[in-house]
Design a protein around this motif. Structure first.
Motif, mmCIF file in Angstrom:
data_model
loop_
_atom_site.group_PDB
_atom_site.id
_atom_site.type_symbol
_atom_site.label_atom_id
_atom_site.label_comp_id
_atom_site.label_asym_id
_atom_site.label_seq_id
_atom_site.Cartn_x
_atom_site.Cartn_y
_atom_site.Cartn_z
ATOM 1 N N LEU A 1 -8.380 4.274 -2.650
ATOM 2 C CA LEU A 1 -9.008 3.717 -1.705
ATOM 3 C C LEU A 1 -8.831 2.483 -1.063
ATOM 4 O O LEU A 1 -8.532 1.560 -1.780
ATOM 5 N N LEU A 2 -8.869 2.134 0.351
ATOM 6 C CA LEU A 2 -8.580 0.968 1.107
ATOM 7 C C LEU A 2 -9.761 0.246 1.416
ATOM 8 O O LEU A 2 -10.666 1.124 2.108
ATOM 9 N N SER A 3 -9.841 -1.010 1.427
ATOM 10 C CA SER A 3 -10.741 -1.560 2.075
ATOM 11 C C SER A 3 -10.314 -3.038 2.759
ATOM 12 O O SER A 3 -9.534 -3.708 1.954
ATOM 13 N N LEU B 1 -14.212 4.267 5.368
ATOM 14 C CA LEU B 1 -13.133 4.498 4.630
ATOM 15 C C LEU B 1 -11.652 4.772 5.224
ATOM 16 O O LEU B 1 -11.498 5.533 6.212
ATOM 17 N N LEU B 2 -10.708 4.044 4.865
ATOM 18 C CA LEU B 2 -9.425 4.028 5.303
ATOM 19 C C LEU B 2 -8.312 4.978 4.425
ATOM 20 O O LEU B 2 -8.489 4.916 3.249
ATOM 21 N N SER B 3 -7.620 5.528 5.365
ATOM 22 C CA SER B 3 -6.628 6.520 4.718
ATOM 23 C C SER B 3 -5.369 6.315 5.510
ATOM 24 O O SER B 3 -5.358 6.414 6.731
ATOM 25 N N ALA B 4 -4.401 5.725 4.894
ATOM 26 C CA ALA B 4 -3.090 5.536 5.708
ATOM 27 C C ALA B 4 -2.238 6.725 5.550
ATOM 28 O O ALA B 4 -1.755 7.280 4.529
ATOM 29 N N VAL C 1 0.904 -1.345 0.037
ATOM 30 C CA VAL C 1 -0.167 0.091 0.021
ATOM 31 C C VAL C 1 0.966 1.238 0.046
ATOM 32 O O VAL C 1 0.702 2.301 -0.671
ATOM 33 N N LEU D 1 -5.064 5.837 9.594
ATOM 34 C CA LEU D 1 -4.020 4.719 10.475
ATOM 35 C C LEU D 1 -3.045 4.600 9.858
ATOM 36 O O LEU D 1 -2.556 5.060 8.743
ATOM 37 N N HIS E 1 -18.274 2.574 -3.953
ATOM 38 C CA HIS E 1 -17.407 3.991 -4.092
ATOM 39 C C HIS E 1 -16.957 4.146 -5.229
ATOM 40 O O HIS E 1 -16.112 5.186 -5.343
ATOM 41 N N TYR F 1 0.596 4.089 -3.025
ATOM 42 C CA TYR F 1 0.098 5.557 -2.910
ATOM 43 C C TYR F 1 0.774 6.395 -3.989
ATOM 44 O O TYR F 1 0.382 7.081 -4.723
#
Lengths: 358, 358
Positions: free
Chosen positions: A112-114, B112-115, A97, B86, A132, A101
């Motif tokens: 978008l992360l899942s 929704l996740l955002s790292a 990940v 996170l 989404h 990016y």
DNA sequence: GTTCATGATGAGAACGGTCTCTCGCTCCAT
DNA sequence: ATGGAGCGAGAGACCGTTCTCATCATGAAC
């Protein structure tokens, strides 16, 4: 229920007290131009005078305007968003990940992360991404069967990382397991090891490839009769179990090729708990080069998957398929690299046996 | 139907070859009703006949209809989406996310996740979430300063997990460090330990609280003169460094309270590498109860942060603030629980000294 | 001085949903 | 009959963008 006076009071009041979202219309009004022009300028397209451009940009900035991606998606018909499905417990996924990016950004895509989690299987995680409006999907370490993959591929370009896709129209990007394993085996053989066992990754992604690559590499070195695979998995417990097993044996191997780093760690822990020195008595090779293996106290010899390139290829595959519709399914295999650290050394004969019967 | 000489051919062709997205209009057409009714039925609202309902649902299913959340957001004025920021390298964050998913779902929110990642600081990660119209933000282990938090809170309810927020209008949910640390210290004291040191977490979230909690707990037990804090961090290397330091000492402590599990692991590794037995000669207590500590070979005594409740409270805070606008900033502190496993035991006098001078 | 590119600007229709309102019906008390 | 309730269904506006197309100056070319 809420008293209904105005139009959609519920929606309005939900954000009550909070500043209303700044829209393009607000910016346009403040700059004294039309919405269209604002849109043009914000998207950096030609067709606006320098002065107007400045004025609009300043207005946008002052108002703290932030484009509404929901509206953008809707209007564009495209979201320019990539969906990545991952398992939060896999350090390798985290690495991926991190690499995805910047690449996606460079290509103008959002990410978008899942995550899969207990009670949230792949189907749901993917559904969220699709809902989404992700235009393409990157699946890290998926268990999905060919049927699911195929049906996914119908709604969006799909790239599977870490294993062969096995479904038409689905790309896959992975490490050339054969080469990685061969390098590891060669390294051990050159150190003088002959009795080299492999703890496999069970049904995890890529492990059947690694299994056969191990057999092939051993045969290639004339060690066909030394081939031995211990069933395992991609976690520490599997390593422990294997270690415990080996500790009880009369003539244990002098080297172990683990399913991945986590497995190698478990193994090393078990061995050291049994007073067996690594690499003095047993050499251990991991697989992944996750951040665990860098740690000074671990210092694991391991096979590095080229995260950077894998990510790059995965994103590229997705984007190309997005732009040129129906390409044939590709299967990119990238060369891994053996990173020699401190857990491998030439074998010391018989010491292991001594130690384990202490 | 749209056989007309194309408005927006570009958009159409972008998805060329790929099946067009199924929209509500398609479902409506197939079921022979209006869009409105389809919307109603799919949202499970009253106002449609049972027969129609069936027909519509079947049509939607057959067409593989999937609501377009971009359009939903736009139309609703609300996205019903929670953004979670996170750090993929923190196992604790992974646990949190796993816990957040079902809770959010129960409350009807999407996640929704955002790292954060190298080259992608908190500001960007959060920008992405806001751009995707998250209505509220949950920050796991944020470093953000009060100014950034305050400005965030202006655009969306913000909850910080794991530390005090320090900004008005921002909620925080965290563990009552005092209690956790006190439990750990009490446990060790009751086992007979007096010389108990603490490896702290540097400037990581929560560590200053833990530091003073440790001092307080020691004083409370009449061990004020035994207080000793070794500077550390939330990773394995810090544990190793501390372990190496202790190995060289003449009269080392009999128990160590580590900054977190990862730190404890590093410490244990260093100690065992120096032939010091845990818990025989030194007892070790971690903090987090991350999945690492469960592992059979580690079996770490640790302070469990109640992930479940933290997640629940965080989501609840966010949602309540969403609905009741300007509440005062809350600071929820949850009781942690000491999980006694195999790394703590009564002290054995002098053994550590013997062993370390071997 | 009329005609034409040319560049800057605006009007208005999508996009795929949600939501409020209105409409036509049936059912029942007046 | 008459007039609401009550319910199922549809019309149409709207959300915040993007995009196409029309308009309008402006100055160069004829």
């Amino acid at each position: 229920m809420s008293e209904q006076l105005g139009p959609r009071p519920a929606a309005r009041q939900a954000g009550a007290g909070r500043a209303q979202r700044v829209t393009m219309a607000d910016v346009a009004a403040k700059a004294g131009v039309s919405r269209t022009l604002v849109s043009l300028i914000l998207r950096d397209q030609p067709g606006a005078g320098a002065a107007t451009r400045d004025r609009v940009l300043r207005a946008a900035d002052e108002l703290g305007y932030r484009p509404d991606s929901a509206a953008q998606m809707l209007a564009r018909g495209r979201s320019r968003t990539l969906g990545v499905m991952l398992d939060l417990d896999q350090p390798f996924h985290a690495e991926m990940v991190k690499a995805v990016y910047p690449i996606a950004e460079r290509l103008g895509y959002d990410v978008l992360l899942s995550a899969v989690a207990p009670g949230r299987d792949e189907r749901r995680a993917l559904g969220a991404l699709l809902g989404h409006r992700c235009e393409a999907l990157v699946l890290l370490g998926s268990d999905a069967d060919a049927r699911l993959l195929a049906s996914l591929a119908e709604s969006a370009p799909t790239v599977v990382v870490g294993r062969k896709a096995g479904a038409p129209g689905v790309d896959s990007v992975r490490t050339a397991e054969t080469k990685g394993v061969r390098q590891a085996v060669d390294h051990l053989v050159e150190l003088g090891h002959r009795r080299i066992v492999h703890i496999d990754g069970g049904k995890g992604p890529g492990s059947s490839d690694r299994r056969s690559a191990y057999r092939a590499a051993m045969r290639r070195r004339g060690l066909a009769e030394e081939v031995r695979v211990i069933p395992g998995a991609h976690d520490e417990d599997a390593g422990i179990a294997a270690g415990t097993l080996l500790l009880g044996e009369e003539s244990p191997p002098t080297a172990v090729l683990a399913a991945n780093d986590r497995c190698a760690l478990g193994l090393m822990h078990a061995l050291r708990g049994g007073r067996v020195e690594v690499p003095g008595e047993v050499s251990v090779v991991g697989y992944d080069d996750s951040h665990l293996s860098h740690l000074s106290h671990i210092n694991l010899t391991t096979v590095r998957q080229d995260t950077e390139s894998i990510a790059e290829q995965a994103v590229r595959c997705a984007v190309e398929r997005l732009e040129h519709a129906a390409l044939p399914g590709r299967d990119v295999a990238l060369d891994p690299k053996l990173i020699v650290r401190a857990t491998t050394a030439p074998p010391r004969r018989n010491l292991l046996i001594e130690a384990s019967t202490n």
